[in-house]
Write a protein that holds these residues in place. Sequence first.
Motif, PDB file in Angstrom:
ATOM      1  N   GLY A  91      48.713 -82.688  59.252  1.00 18.02           N
ATOM      2  CA  GLY A  91      48.268 -82.877  57.828  1.00 18.02           C
ATOM      3  C   GLY A  91      47.226 -81.733  57.383  1.00 18.02           C
ATOM      4  N   LEU A  92      46.673 -81.257  58.330  1.00 13.47           N
ATOM      5  CA  LEU A  92      45.797 -80.102  57.849  1.00 13.47           C
ATOM      6  C   LEU A  92      46.181 -78.894  57.929  1.00 13.47           C
ATOM      7  CD1 LEU A  92      42.692 -79.300  57.340  1.00 13.47           C
ATOM      8  CD2 LEU A  92      42.281 -79.141  59.743  1.00 13.47           C
ATOM      9  N   ALA A  93      46.532 -78.224  56.801  1.00 15.41           N
ATOM     10  CA  ALA A  93      47.094 -76.907  56.710  1.00 15.41           C
ATOM     11  C   ALA A  93      46.078 -75.668  57.040  1.00 15.41           C
ATOM     12  CB  ALA A  93      47.953 -76.871  55.357  1.00 15.41           C
ATOM     13  N   LEU A  94      46.648 -74.635  57.536  1.00 12.18           N
ATOM     14  CA  LEU A  94      45.851 -73.517  57.729  1.00 12.18           C
ATOM     15  C   LEU A  94      46.424 -72.288  56.880  1.00 12.18           C
ATOM     16  CD1 LEU A  94      45.596 -73.545  61.497  1.00 12.18           C
ATOM     17  CD2 LEU A  94      44.096 -74.801  59.940  1.00 12.18           C
ATOM     18  N   ALA A  95      45.835 -71.437  56.231  1.00 15.35           N
ATOM     19  CA  ALA A  95      46.037 -70.532  55.223  1.00 15.35           C
ATOM     20  C   ALA A  95      45.646 -69.155  55.766  1.00 15.35           C
ATOM     21  CB  ALA A  95      45.795 -70.969  53.898  1.00 15.35           C
ATOM     22  N   VAL A  96      46.344 -68.194  55.488  1.00 14.12           N
ATOM     23  CA  VAL A  96      45.981 -66.772  55.697  1.00 14.12           C
ATOM     24  C   VAL A  96      46.695 -66.108  54.473  1.00 14.12           C
ATOM     25  CG1 VAL A  96      46.273 -65.030  57.460  1.00 14.12           C
ATOM     26  CG2 VAL A  96      46.512 -67.036  58.330  1.00 14.12           C
ATOM     27  N   PHE A 230      49.027 -63.197  48.470  1.00 15.80           N
ATOM     28  CA  PHE A 230      49.863 -64.573  48.874  1.00 15.80           C
ATOM     29  C   PHE A 230      49.399 -64.943  49.978  1.00 15.80           C
ATOM     30  CE2 PHE A 230      52.011 -60.748  50.698  1.00 15.80           C
ATOM     31  CZ  PHE A 230      52.347 -61.072  51.777  1.00 15.80           C
ATOM     32  N   ALA A 231      50.150 -66.019  50.800  1.00 11.51           N
ATOM     33  CA  ALA A 231      49.593 -66.620  51.863  1.00 11.51           C
ATOM     34  C   ALA A 231      50.569 -66.982  52.967  1.00 11.51           C
ATOM     35  CB  ALA A 231      48.674 -67.700  51.300  1.00 11.51           C
TER      36      ALA A 231
END
Length: 238
Positions: A91-96, A230-231
């Motif tokens: 449930g923990l999302a990682l964004a780049v 954007f990601a």
Amino acid sequence: MTTITIGRVGMAFTDRHGGVSAGPYGSRNLGGAVGDDPAAVAENRAKTAAELGLDRVVFMRQVHGADVAYVTEPFGAEPPALDGVFTDRPGLALAVLVADCAPVLLADPVAGLVGGAHSGRPGTEAGVVPALVAAMTAGGAEPARMVAAIGPAACGRCYEVPAELRERVAARVPETWSDTRWGTPALDLRAGIAAQLRRAGVADVRHDDRCTIETPDLYSYRRERDTGRFAGYVWTRT
């Protein structure tokens, strides 16, 4: 928005449409350090998270380095300087965040580990993606089980650089050596990152091979200078 599903793992690459930002940041700018209205960025991030069914998202303070970290929750108002993160928390999302650099998403669905790296020219040269693979492996993942997705980035036929820079980067990552369509020195980050992944033992490498410079639906710093980000997102479903 482009999405990929691998078992319980979700991956997504956003585009510039569907948000509330105005001007050169129009409209789904997710970058908080490019001059956009912070309220618009916050709304874009919340809207994107809701569309992806996410409650918590980790954003880094990206500095074009090779430092990576294990995370268990989103950072506060001042994230540490990192270009790679990984987690085993469902449930923990990682964004780049990117606008010509490559967003690289990794997952070992068996181990329940996911990671994301910001791999532009300096990060690719410094080896941020191999560093992320190594950190995830130390945390219990296996490269042979990993799936990687390299998102949209400046392509090797558009990413023009000085000849000396091409030589320096290619000395570290030979596969980056390229020429533009008009015959000048260039770097192919996608080819270099894919080779780094193969050397690290990751065989399943997938691509959203759109060139940011050639694709108006995506932000491109090289094309526009004043622009948004954007990601790429990666997470394990609960």
